[in-house]
Design an enzyme around this catalytic site. Structure first.
Site, PDB file in Angstrom:
ATOM      1  N   ARG A  54       0.812  -1.218   0.000  1.00 59.30           N
ATOM      2  CA  ARG A  54       0.000   0.000   0.000  1.00 59.30           C
ATOM      3  C   ARG A  54       0.847   1.270   0.000  1.00 59.30           C
ATOM      4  O   ARG A  54       0.416   2.320  -0.473  1.00 59.30           O
ATOM      5  CB  ARG A  54      -0.934  -0.004   1.222  1.00 59.30           C
ATOM      6  CG  ARG A  54      -2.036   1.026   1.136  1.00 59.30           C
ATOM      7  CD  ARG A  54      -2.698   1.281   2.485  1.00 59.30           C
ATOM      8  NE  ARG A  54      -3.162   0.111   3.167  1.00 59.30           N
ATOM      9  CZ  ARG A  54      -2.792  -0.238   4.406  1.00 59.30           C
ATOM     10  NH1 ARG A  54      -1.934   0.501   5.079  1.00 59.30           N
ATOM     11  NH2 ARG A  54      -3.285  -1.318   4.968  1.00 59.30           N
ATOM     12  N   TYR A 107     -12.355  22.032 -11.711  1.00 66.18           N
ATOM     13  CA  TYR A 107     -12.977  20.798 -12.212  1.00 66.18           C
ATOM     14  C   TYR A 107     -14.194  20.447 -11.336  1.00 66.18           C
ATOM     15  O   TYR A 107     -14.094  20.443 -10.099  1.00 66.18           O
ATOM     16  CB  TYR A 107     -11.899  19.712 -12.158  1.00 66.18           C
ATOM     17  CG  TYR A 107     -12.315  18.302 -12.411  1.00 66.18           C
ATOM     18  CD1 TYR A 107     -12.903  17.922 -13.615  1.00 66.18           C
ATOM     19  CD2 TYR A 107     -12.083  17.327 -11.455  1.00 66.18           C
ATOM     20  CE1 TYR A 107     -13.253  16.602 -13.844  1.00 66.18           C
ATOM     21  CE2 TYR A 107     -12.420  15.999 -11.672  1.00 66.18           C
ATOM     22  CZ  TYR A 107     -13.016  15.647 -12.867  1.00 66.18           C
ATOM     23  OH  TYR A 107     -13.362  14.340 -13.096  1.00 66.18           O
ATOM     24  N   ASP A 178      -3.957  22.454  -9.304  1.00 68.80           N
ATOM     25  CA  ASP A 178      -4.166  21.333 -10.216  1.00 68.80           C
ATOM     26  C   ASP A 178      -3.610  21.769 -11.581  1.00 68.80           C
ATOM     27  O   ASP A 178      -4.180  22.626 -12.250  1.00 68.80           O
ATOM     28  CB  ASP A 178      -5.668  21.018 -10.287  1.00 68.80           C
ATOM     29  CG  ASP A 178      -6.000  19.880 -11.249  1.00 68.80           C
ATOM     30  OD1 ASP A 178      -5.193  19.606 -12.165  1.00 68.80           O
ATOM     31  OD2 ASP A 178      -7.080  19.286 -11.102  1.00 68.80           O
ATOM     32  N   LYS A 203      -4.525  11.847 -17.543  1.00 67.26           N
ATOM     33  CA  LYS A 203      -4.616  12.620 -18.789  1.00 67.26           C
ATOM     34  C   LYS A 203      -3.299  12.503 -19.575  1.00 67.26           C
ATOM     35  O   LYS A 203      -3.006  11.466 -20.097  1.00 67.26           O
ATOM     36  CB  LYS A 203      -4.959  14.082 -18.490  1.00 67.26           C
ATOM     37  CG  LYS A 203      -5.990  14.286 -17.376  1.00 67.26           C
ATOM     38  CD  LYS A 203      -7.342  13.703 -17.685  1.00 67.26           C
ATOM     39  CE  LYS A 203      -8.298  13.940 -16.533  1.00 67.26           C
ATOM     40  NZ  LYS A 203      -9.362  12.981 -16.417  1.00 67.26           N
TER      41      LYS A 203
HETATM   42  C1  PLP Z   1      -8.474  19.353 -14.336  1.00 73.86           C
HETATM   43  C2  PLP Z   1      -8.787  17.987 -13.846  1.00 73.86           C
HETATM   44  N1  PLP Z   1      -8.360  17.618 -12.639  1.00 73.86           N
HETATM   45  C3  PLP Z   1      -8.616  16.394 -12.143  1.00 73.86           C
HETATM   46  C4  PLP Z   1      -9.339  15.473 -12.861  1.00 73.86           C
HETATM   47  C5  PLP Z   1      -9.639  14.142 -12.250  1.00 73.86           C
HETATM   48  O1  PLP Z   1      -8.840  13.132 -12.752  1.00 73.86           O
HETATM   49  P1  PLP Z   1      -9.281  11.596 -12.699  1.00 73.86           P
HETATM   50  O2  PLP Z   1     -10.270  11.395 -13.785  1.00 73.86           O
HETATM   51  O3  PLP Z   1      -8.003  10.855 -12.873  1.00 73.86           O
HETATM   52  O4  PLP Z   1      -9.878  11.366 -11.336  1.00 73.86           O
HETATM   53  C6  PLP Z   1      -9.798  15.804 -14.135  1.00 73.86           C
HETATM   54  C7  PLP Z   1     -10.557  14.813 -14.932  1.00 73.86           C
HETATM   55  O5  PLP Z   1     -11.178  15.124 -15.926  1.00 73.86           O
HETATM   56  C8  PLP Z   1      -9.537  17.102 -14.641  1.00 73.86           C
HETATM   57  O6  PLP Z   1      -9.994  17.491 -15.844  1.00 73.86           O
END
Ligand code: PLP
Length: 387
Positions: A54, A107, A178, A203
């Site tokens: 883990r 997001y 982010d 992504k």
């Molecule tokens: C800007 C952004 N942050 C975080 C995420 C979340 O990522 P995950 O789909 O891996 O949980 C996304 C997903 O679309 C995103 O567009």
């Protein structure tokens, strides 16, 4: 070493692995200790080395080493998704009675699930701020975290990251960003005042639409301990195959992003000139309101942007989207393929206006041939007006 060299050489050690170029994938839960002394010593080490599945294996650590080097950070914690990386980081940095300032355009699930859900349920006060106004006047003595994306999700407004970070630091708050849109190749967030940088490696790092992975790169050992402790307490860990694929994706990140950027800029310019299009939301365009900030701080633009159409019916939008040959409709982005989904950017905003407009779309421009993408879009826009 420059970024392209780091991408190729970090997170692997062929000399320790029979000369094999890539690190092995360790599938592990139990990690055996040969002696009682070593068994007991393991418990006392704070997240150092291989202890238990883990808390990570050499595959996990290889990915983390590479991401840390790219951001020029202290250490990286990898998690099972981008949203896990957001939630774990926020929960680690905040406790009951604390206050967090969060940009109005983050997001959707970061806002609804992490902030409105987990944080508020834990007694954390959350205030959303207008990305165009920054955080001045909103700080409280209890403000511990300022969180944002730049550009923001769906609307792609740029923030003045160094200015916001300076105000946050004066107030004793830690700055979390982010940075999934830019990746460390286009924005080394820690060099611009950010303390903790988060990326949905699902992504661009993964890059092939087949990985669920998140990474958090921190500036200090204390932040690392807090975030790693929280990840471990929640039992959150990425699978070894996903770590391996994330690391493999990194090797080609630079060449992929170069093409995403080139195709996206061309498509964005082409769309801007179309009569069906009201606005294209992409800071790399010279007339975008965020262009100057983007040009000042970023070294490139990725393949994701927004489009606001002139007013047309939902049926017309359905006709356009349903008939696309190359642009697929699906969540996520950052893979090699082009995507297009309808969006509702005003839905959750509370601190800023998103003026009513025609239907909005989010496009991810993939690595296909540019002429083919434009042909698909041209036919699609044609269906809008023929509906
Ligand atoms: C800007 C952004 N942050 C975080 C995420 C979340 O990522 P995950 O789909 O891996 O949980 C996304 C997903 O679309 C995103 O567009």
């Amino acid at each position: 070493m420059k970024k392209d060299t780091l991408l190729v050489h970090k997170g692997r050690s062929p000399g320790d692995n029979h000369g094999i170029v890539n690190p092995p994938v360790y599938h592990a839960s139990t990690v055996i200790s040969p002696t009682l002394a070593e068994f007991e010593a393991k418990d006392r080490k704070a997240f150092e080395g291989v202890q238990y599945g883990r808390t990570g294996t050499p595959t996990t650590f290889a990915l983390e080493e590479a991401v840390t080097a790219l951001y020029g950070g202290h250490k990286t914690v990898s998690l099972s998704s981008g949203l896990a990386a957001v939630s774990v980081s926020m929960l680690a940095m905040l406790k009951q009675g604390d206050h967090a300032l969060v940009a109005d355009n983050v997001y959707g699930p970061t806002r609804v699930r992490t902030c409105d859900g987990l944080l508020r349920r834990s007694g954390v006060d959350v205030t959303y701020f207008d990305p165009a106004q920054g955080i001045g006047g909103l700080l409280k003595p209890e403000t511990r975290v300022v969180f944002f994306e730049s550009p923001g999700s769906l609307t792609f407004e740029m923030l003045d990251v160094p200015a916001i970070a300076a105000v946050a630091h004066d107030a004793g708050a830690v700055v979390l960003m982010d940075n999934t849109w830019a990746t460390p190749l286009f924005f080394r967030a820690l060099d611009h005042g950010v303390d903790i940088v988060i990326e949905a490696a699902t992504k661009y790092i993964g890059g092939h639409a087949d990985v669920m992975l998140g990474v958090v790169t921190v500036s200090t050992e204390e932040q690392f301990q807090q975030i790693k402790w929280t990840a471990n307490a929640l039992g959150n860990c990425p699978g070894p195959d996903d770590c391996y694929l994330g690391l493999r994706g990194l090797r080609t990140l630079s060449v992929r992003l170069e093409r995403h950027q080139r195709n996206a800029l061309k498509v964005a310019e082409w769309l801007q000139a179309r009569p069906e299009v009201d606005r294209v939301l992409y800071p790399a365009l010279p007339d975008d309101p965020g262009h100057d900030l983007w040009k000042r701080d970023f070294t490139g633009a990725s393949g994701l942007f927004g489009v606001v159409l002139k007013d047309v019916s939902k049926d017309a939008v359905a006709k356009m989207l349903d008939g696309m040959d190359l642009f697929a409709m699906g969540a996520s982005w950052g893979g090699y393929e082009s995507l297009m989904i309808p969006t509702d950017p005003g839905r959750y905003r509370s601190a800023s206006e998103w003026p009513p407009a025609g239907p909005s779309l989010r496009l991810h421009i993939g690595l296909e041939d540019l002429d083919d993408l434009i042909e698909d879009l041209e036919k699609g826009l044609g269906r809008l007006t023929s509906a």
